[in-house]
Design an enzyme around this catalytic site. Structure first.
Site, PDB file in Angstrom:
ATOM      1  N   THR A 126       0.819  -1.211   0.000  1.00 26.59           N
ATOM      2  CA  THR A 126       0.000   0.000   0.000  1.00 26.59           C
ATOM      3  C   THR A 126       0.853   1.261   0.000  1.00 26.59           C
ATOM      4  OG1 THR A 126      -1.512   1.322   1.355  1.00 26.59           O
ATOM      5  CG2 THR A 126      -0.150  -0.267   2.505  1.00 26.59           C
ATOM      6  N   LYS A 154       2.039  -3.355   7.128  1.00 22.35           N
ATOM      7  CA  LYS A 154       2.176  -3.570   5.688  1.00 22.35           C
ATOM      8  C   LYS A 154       3.642  -3.519   5.245  1.00 22.35           C
ATOM      9  CE  LYS A 154      -1.878  -4.203   3.644  1.00 22.35           C
ATOM     10  NZ  LYS A 154      -2.156  -5.315   2.709  1.00 22.35           N
TER      11      LYS A 154
END
Length: 352
Positions: A126, A154
């Site tokens: 992301t 992430k």
């Protein structure tokens, strides 16, 4: 031979569009969902594919279900889209976020390594990983500076995917996708909150919409365009990581202005800034450089920013008009406790 694709998180925006895309290419699609008292299947219902995919209950923190899943299907391709994916919620539940969004990916990779090492693996990274950006625009070599527990988890998942690729020779890729929107976006995301509110205001169902930082900038693309890039990554001869973005940036204010203009209204008459929607650590500017994806994957976005806004407004307006006419169809907004306030946990520019 028919290929089998496993999509974790098929009930989300990207999972639904990716499933439709793969079905159209002749894949057998296995989709996982998290077991809830009321499973959220409205997106795959809306796309007309719920009877075309095989649905399996699954959780990224449950290793046993993961082992059973990979061992049973030995999928040709695995797309890991499941996550605790809301930035605001990650501040409230940082441990759960790290377990699901971070170490859950390690469990998945380790299971694939042991039971199905020829499976190609896609990890949904992301743009939130860039956080306090160190360069503009951001590309595959830009250092990460996460500004939330979600983004930090992430980053871990991104690097562990890279590690398993290099250490165990797995075909494992990460796609760092910048914000991508559609009518299937959840109400907890600012873009859909705006378009849903615009439709309700136009129809006299709502008087205003409260938003956070109107000057925050994002690189907004169209989700159906972006899922094609995921698939292209797994069709290459060698695994690699790619930034997927439009290369353009726009503010929340621009999005709201265009959305209200679509129905002939002035956003300044209806948008109210509310400090409670500001993040504890704001990410003010994200702008991606998709040059590598264009060169190697031959991918570039097809849908322009204004068109994305118009598509979303038109669909939400159609939904509410149908709802008022007594028609019933799969859709999230009428199921909210109060469509005007139930989404007040608006994690304004969450994820991508």
């Amino acid at each position: 031979m028919v290929k089998t694709a496993l999509i974790t998180g098929i009930t989300g925006q990207d999972g639904a569009y990716l499933a439709k895309f793969l079905l159209e290419k002749g894949y057998k699609v296995i989709g996982t969902f998290r077991r809830l008292s009321t499973p959220n299947f409205w997106r795959i219902q809306a796309l007309g594919i719920i009877k075309k995919v095989e649905l399996v209950s699954f959780d990224l923190i449950d290793q046993s279900s993961m082992i059973e899943l990979i061992n049973k299907y030995k999928p040709d391709e695995v797309y890991n889209l499941a996550a605790q994916s809301f930035v605001g919620a990650s501040f409230e539940q940082p441990i759960a976020t790290s377990e699901i969004t971070g170490t859950g990916v390690t469990r998945m990779l380790d299971t694939i390594k042991a039971l199905s090492p020829k499976s190609k693996f896609y990890q949904a990274s992301t743009s939130e990983m860039y956080g306090k950006v160190q360069a503009i625009p951001q590309d595959e070599n830009t250092p990460f500076y996460p500004r939330s527990p979600y983004a930090a988890a992430k980053v871990y998942a991104h690097f562990v995917t890279q590690n398993y690729r290099e250490a165990y020779n797995l075909f494992a890729c990460s796609g760092t996708l910048f914000n991508h929107e559609s009518p299937l976006r959840g109400l907890e995301f600012v873009t859909r909150k705006i378009t849903n509110s615009v439709a309700r205001i136009k129809l006299g169902l709502q008087s205003e919409v409260r938003l956070g930082n109107l000057d925050a900038k994002r690189d907004w693309g169209y989700a159906p365009d972006f899922v094609e890039a995921m698939w292209l990554m797994l069709q290459q001869d060698k695994p690699d990581d790619f930034v997927i973005a439009t290369g353009e940036t726009h503010t929340v204010r621009e999005f709201a202005k265009l959305a209200f203009e679509r129905v002939g209204l002035d956003y300044e008459d209806y948008v109210k800034v509310d400090k409670k929607f500001f993040r504890p650590a704001e990410v003010n500017l994200l702008l991606g450089n998709p040059a590598k994806a264009k060169k190697i994957l031959n991918w570039e976005p097809k849908t322009k920013f204004k068109d994305i806004v118009n598509i979303m407004v038109d669909e939400d307006l159609k939904r509410w008009e149908s709802y008022l006419a007594g028609k019933n169809f799969p859709w999230d907004a009428p199921n909210a406790i109060d469509p005007e306030t139930a989404i007040s946990k608006e994690y304004a520019l969450d994820r991508d």
